[in-house]
Design a protein around this motif. Structure first.
Motif, short mmCIF file in Angstrom:
data_model
loop_
_atom_site.label_atom_id
_atom_site.label_comp_id
_atom_site.label_asym_id
_atom_site.label_seq_id
_atom_site.Cartn_x
_atom_site.Cartn_y
_atom_site.Cartn_z
N HIS A 293 -7.27 14.75 65.77
CA HIS A 293 -7.95 13.68 66.49
C HIS A 293 -7.97 12.50 65.52
O HIS A 293 -8.68 12.54 64.52
N LEU A 294 -7.17 11.49 65.81
CA LEU A 294 -7.05 10.34 64.92
C LEU A 294 -7.93 9.20 65.40
O LEU A 294 -7.96 8.89 66.60
N ALA A 295 -8.63 8.59 64.47
CA ALA A 295 -9.43 7.40 64.74
C ALA A 295 -8.68 6.22 64.12
O ALA A 295 -8.42 6.20 62.92
N ILE A 296 -8.31 5.28 64.97
CA ILE A 296 -7.52 4.13 64.53
C ILE A 296 -8.21 2.86 65.02
O ILE A 296 -8.64 2.79 66.18
N GLU A 297 -8.31 1.88 64.15
CA GLU A 297 -8.81 0.58 64.57
C GLU A 297 -7.90 -0.49 64.00
O GLU A 297 -7.27 -0.29 62.96
N ALA A 298 -7.83 -1.61 64.71
CA ALA A 298 -7.05 -2.75 64.26
C ALA A 298 -8.02 -3.90 64.03
O ALA A 298 -8.84 -4.22 64.90
N VAL A 299 -7.91 -4.51 62.84
CA VAL A 299 -8.86 -5.54 62.41
C VAL A 299 -8.10 -6.79 61.99
O VAL A 299 -7.01 -6.70 61.42
N ASN A 300 -8.68 -7.94 62.27
CA ASN A 300 -8.15 -9.22 61.80
C ASN A 300 -9.33 -10.09 61.43
O ASN A 300 -10.26 -10.24 62.23
N GLY A 301 -9.30 -10.67 60.23
CA GLY A 301 -10.38 -11.55 59.80
C GLY A 301 -11.72 -10.86 59.77
O GLY A 301 -12.74 -11.50 60.04
N GLY A 302 -11.74 -9.57 59.46
CA GLY A 302 -12.99 -8.83 59.39
C GLY A 302 -13.55 -8.41 60.73
O GLY A 302 -14.61 -7.79 60.79
N LYS A 303 -12.84 -8.72 61.82
CA LYS A 303 -13.33 -8.38 63.15
C LYS A 303 -12.40 -7.38 63.82
O LYS A 303 -11.18 -7.54 63.82
N THR A 304 -13.01 -6.36 64.40
CA THR A 304 -12.24 -5.34 65.10
C THR A 304 -11.69 -5.90 66.40
O THR A 304 -12.42 -6.53 67.17
N ARG A 305 -10.41 -5.68 66.61
CA ARG A 305 -9.76 -6.13 67.85
C ARG A 305 -9.61 -4.98 68.85
O ARG A 305 -9.72 -5.19 70.05
#
Length: 145
Positions: free
Chosen positions: A90-102
């Motif tokens: 079970h993978l947890a993936i997040e994408a962030v730009n400028g310190g903010k989660t997209r």
């Protein structure tokens, strides 16, 4: 430990409004998983598929869209293992730009024998490679930013 990989958002990822077309996140996620296998786990997909005769097909995908991303943005994808099962990750993936989660992504994959198309347990070698990335937490779609 968290695996991180930057991805440039290209024009091809976007819809006519200039924001990432939502199915492209699944493609970017798959690229990040493939990069993680090669760079962090030391097994690229050609070796995994052709030599070891293993695959990691997705069996569940949950995506929470937090904020839009536009072409030209560089997103930092962060990947960890929320749960290591006997045959699944079970993978947890997040994408962030400028310190903010997209975007947040929960992805469940299963280690599968490509000859039988059946799940196969992670052996001691795999568990040793995967252990540093087990976080014990995930990004639930109901989680607030």
């Amino acid at each position: 430990m968290i695996y991180e990989r930057d991805k440039l958002i290209r024009f091809a990822h976007c819809d006519p409004a200039g924001i990432v077309f939502y199915p492209r996140y699944a493609e970017l996620c798959n690229e990040v998983v493939e990069d993680w296998f090669r760079e962090a786990l030391g097994v690229d997909f050609p070796e995994l598929h052709e030599t070891r005769r293993l695959g990691i097909p997705a069996v569940k995908l949950e995506v929470e869209f937090i904020a839009p991303s536009r072409y030209g943005d560089v997103l930092t994808f962060r990947l960890s293992i929320a749960k290591l099962g006997s045959t699944s990750l079970h993978l947890a993936i997040e994408a962030v730009n400028g310190g903010k989660t997209r975007v947040r992504i929960n992805l469940k994959v299963v280690l599968a024998n490509l000859d039988t198309l059946r799940p196969t347990p992670f052996d001691d070698e795999w568990r040793e490679r995967l252990a540093p990335y087990v976080s014990g937490s995930d990004f639930s779609p109901t989680h607030k930013n």
